[in-house]
Write an enzyme that holds these catalytic residues in place. Structure first.
Site, PDB file in Angstrom:
ATOM      1  N   GLU A  90       4.452 -10.251  -8.431  1.00 10.53           N
ATOM      2  CA  GLU A  90       3.872 -10.083  -7.097  1.00 10.53           C
ATOM      3  C   GLU A  90       2.631  -9.179  -7.165  1.00 10.53           C
ATOM      4  O   GLU A  90       2.494  -8.376  -8.095  1.00 10.53           O
ATOM      5  CB  GLU A  90       4.973  -9.486  -6.194  1.00 10.53           C
ATOM      6  CG  GLU A  90       4.588  -9.106  -4.800  1.00 10.53           C
ATOM      7  CD  GLU A  90       4.150 -10.248  -3.891  1.00 10.53           C
ATOM      8  OE1 GLU A  90       3.234 -10.990  -4.306  1.00 10.53           O
ATOM      9  OE2 GLU A  90       4.670 -10.365  -2.780  1.00 10.53           O
ATOM     10  N   ASP A  91       1.753  -9.325  -6.177  1.00 11.09           N
ATOM     11  CA  ASP A  91       0.541  -8.485  -6.177  1.00 11.09           C
ATOM     12  C   ASP A  91       0.824  -7.067  -5.713  1.00 11.09           C
ATOM     13  O   ASP A  91       0.366  -6.097  -6.308  1.00 11.09           O
ATOM     14  CB  ASP A  91      -0.568  -9.130  -5.317  1.00 11.09           C
ATOM     15  CG  ASP A  91      -0.114  -9.510  -3.913  1.00 11.09           C
ATOM     16  OD1 ASP A  91       1.072  -9.311  -3.567  1.00 11.09           O
ATOM     17  OD2 ASP A  91      -0.951 -10.023  -3.145  1.00 11.09           O
ATOM     18  N   ASP A 130       5.057  -3.606  -0.281  1.00  6.97           N
ATOM     19  CA  ASP A 130       4.699  -2.812   0.889  1.00  6.97           C
ATOM     20  C   ASP A 130       6.002  -2.462   1.616  1.00  6.97           C
ATOM     21  O   ASP A 130       6.686  -1.517   1.219  1.00  6.97           O
ATOM     22  CB  ASP A 130       3.752  -3.711   1.708  1.00  6.97           C
ATOM     23  CG  ASP A 130       3.109  -3.046   2.888  1.00  6.97           C
ATOM     24  OD1 ASP A 130       2.335  -2.103   2.688  1.00  6.97           O
ATOM     25  OD2 ASP A 130       3.372  -3.478   4.022  1.00  6.97           O
ATOM     26  N   VAL A 163      -5.720  -2.611   0.843  1.00  5.88           N
ATOM     27  CA  VAL A 163      -6.579  -2.899  -0.311  1.00  5.88           C
ATOM     28  C   VAL A 163      -6.804  -4.401  -0.482  1.00  5.88           C
ATOM     29  O   VAL A 163      -5.979  -5.215  -0.072  1.00  5.88           O
ATOM     30  CB  VAL A 163      -5.981  -2.307  -1.611  1.00  5.88           C
ATOM     31  CG1 VAL A 163      -5.986  -0.783  -1.570  1.00  5.88           C
ATOM     32  CG2 VAL A 163      -4.582  -2.826  -1.868  1.00  5.88           C
ATOM     33  N   ARG A 193     -10.519 -12.066  -2.345  1.00  8.60           N
ATOM     34  CA  ARG A 193      -9.614 -12.307  -3.470  1.00  8.60           C
ATOM     35  C   ARG A 193     -10.371 -12.336  -4.792  1.00  8.60           C
ATOM     36  O   ARG A 193      -9.818 -12.052  -5.847  1.00  8.60           O
ATOM     37  CB  ARG A 193      -8.901 -13.655  -3.308  1.00  8.60           C
ATOM     38  CG  ARG A 193      -7.904 -13.731  -2.166  1.00  8.60           C
ATOM     39  CD  ARG A 193      -7.072 -14.997  -2.318  1.00  8.60           C
ATOM     40  NE  ARG A 193      -6.360 -15.377  -1.114  1.00  8.60           N
ATOM     41  CZ  ARG A 193      -5.168 -14.882  -0.752  1.00  8.60           C
ATOM     42  NH1 ARG A 193      -4.582 -13.995  -1.510  1.00  8.60           N
ATOM     43  NH2 ARG A 193      -4.577 -15.286   0.353  1.00  8.60           N
TER      44      ARG A 193
HETATM   45  P1  IMP Z   1       6.090  -6.716   1.907  1.00  9.40           P
HETATM   46  O1  IMP Z   1       6.987  -7.884   2.118  1.00  9.40           O
HETATM   47  O2  IMP Z   1       5.909  -5.924   3.199  1.00  9.40           O
HETATM   48  O3  IMP Z   1       6.494  -5.822   0.766  1.00  9.40           O
HETATM   49  O4  IMP Z   1       4.648  -7.251   1.702  1.00  9.40           O
HETATM   50  C1  IMP Z   1       4.184  -7.784   0.565  1.00  9.40           C
HETATM   51  C2  IMP Z   1       2.983  -8.654   0.876  1.00  9.40           C
HETATM   52  O5  IMP Z   1       2.159  -8.046   1.877  1.00  9.40           O
HETATM   53  C3  IMP Z   1       2.091  -8.803  -0.314  1.00  9.40           C
HETATM   54  O6  IMP Z   1       2.423  -9.937  -1.035  1.00  9.40           O
HETATM   55  C4  IMP Z   1       0.722  -8.943   0.297  1.00  9.40           C
HETATM   56  O7  IMP Z   1       0.455 -10.303   0.580  1.00  9.40           O
HETATM   57  C5  IMP Z   1       0.788  -8.227   1.601  1.00  9.40           C
HETATM   58  N1  IMP Z   1       0.138  -6.901   1.548  1.00  9.40           N
HETATM   59  C6  IMP Z   1       0.729  -5.697   1.660  1.00  9.40           C
HETATM   60  N2  IMP Z   1      -0.157  -4.703   1.562  1.00  9.40           N
HETATM   61  C7  IMP Z   1      -1.359  -5.290   1.372  1.00  9.40           C
HETATM   62  C8  IMP Z   1      -2.697  -4.769   1.167  1.00  9.40           C
HETATM   63  O8  IMP Z   1      -2.974  -3.556   1.154  1.00  9.40           O
HETATM   64  N3  IMP Z   1      -3.658  -5.700   0.987  1.00  9.40           N
HETATM   65  C9  IMP Z   1      -3.422  -7.046   0.999  1.00  9.40           C
HETATM   66  N4  IMP Z   1      -2.198  -7.568   1.166  1.00  9.40           N
HETATM   67  C10 IMP Z   1      -1.170  -6.685   1.360  1.00  9.40           C
HETATM   68 MG    MG Z   2       1.206 -11.685  -0.958  1.00  8.20          MG
END
Ligand code: IMP
Ligand code: MG
Length: 184
Positions: A103-104, A107, A157, A169
C-alpha cells in the site's frame, strides 16, 4: 530539480525513496526465504503502483503479482470511512500462498485492516502488509503494518503514486501539498 508550484516541501526525496525500497526488499527477502510457498505481492491500485514496481524489482526471491483496487476518499483529503472494493483477486489457491499487501500510505487504518481481514477470511496461509508511508497520528482502527517505509506527520502528501483528485501521481518524490490547493 524544478519543484512543482503546488508543493510546499519535499517530504521523501527520490534518493530516500530508493533507500527505503532497498531496505524493505532486503527485509522481505530475509523474512520469506525458504518458505516453500509462493509469495504473492498484492498491490493496491492506484496509489501503490510506483512503490510496488520499485520494490518488486529489488526483491530477489521469486514473487507473483496481483492487484486490488479500493476507494475510500473521493475528491477529498479526509477519509469517508467507507471502503469500496472495485477490483478483486481471483485465486482459488489462497491456502497455499503467503500474501503481502503493498500500500502507499496508512492513515485511518481502515483499508489495510479490511483487506487483510478479507484475505485471511478466505484462507490465505499468511497475510502481511507493507506500506511506504505511515501517518500514525491519524489511526482510527488499531492496525500495525508489518513493513513501514517511513512514518510521516499528519500532512496531506502527494507524488510517487499518491494523488489529490488524480493529480501529482507522476511526481518522482513525495511532497506536502500546499493547503491552498485543497482548502477552499
Ligand atoms: P486509510 O484507509 O484511512 O488508512 O487510508 C488509506 C488510503 O487513503 C491510502 O491508500 C490513500 O489512498 C489515502 N490517503 C491517506 N492519506 C493520504 C495522503 O496524505 N495523500 C494521498 N492519499 C492519502
Ligand atoms: Mg490509496
Amino acid at each position: 530539480m524544478e519543484m512543482n508550484k503546488d508543493i510546499e516541501c519535499v517530504l521523501v526525496s527520490e534518493e530516500e525513496l530508493d533507500a527505503i525500497t532497498t531496505r524493505l526488499a532486503a527485509e522481505i527477502d530475509r523474512d520469506y526465504c525458504n518458505t516453500g510457498r509462493p509469495l504473492v505481492l498484492v498491490g493496491i491500485l492506484k496509489g501503490a503502483v510506483m512503490f510496488y514496481t520499485d520494490l518488486i524489482r529489488k526483491i530477489k526471491r521469486p514473487v507473483e503479482m496481483e492487484f486490488m483496487k479500493v476507494s475510500s476518499y473521493g475528491a477529498s483529503t479526509v477519509s469517508s470511512g467507507c471502503i469500496n472494493l472495485h477490483l478483486d483477486i481471483k485465486r482459488n489457491d489462497l491456502p497455499s500462498l503467503d500474501i503481502l499487501i503493498v500500500e502507499d500510505i496508512i492513515d485511518s487504518g481502515r483499508t489495510l485492516s479490511m483487506l487483510s481481514a478479507l484475505l485471511r477470511d478466505r484462507g490465505a496461509f499468511s497475510v502481511r502488509t507493507c506500506t511506504l508511508l505511515d501517518k500514525p497520528a491519524r489511526r482510527e482502527v488499531k492496525f500495525d503494518p508489518d513493513y513501514v517505509g517511513k512514518q510521516i506527520p499528519d500532512r496531506f502528501v502527494v507524488g510517487y503514486g499518491l494523488d489529490y483528485n488524480e493529480y501529482y501521481r507522476d511526481l518522482p518524490f513525495v511532497g506536502v501539498l500546499k493547503r491552498e490547493i485543497y482548502s477552499h
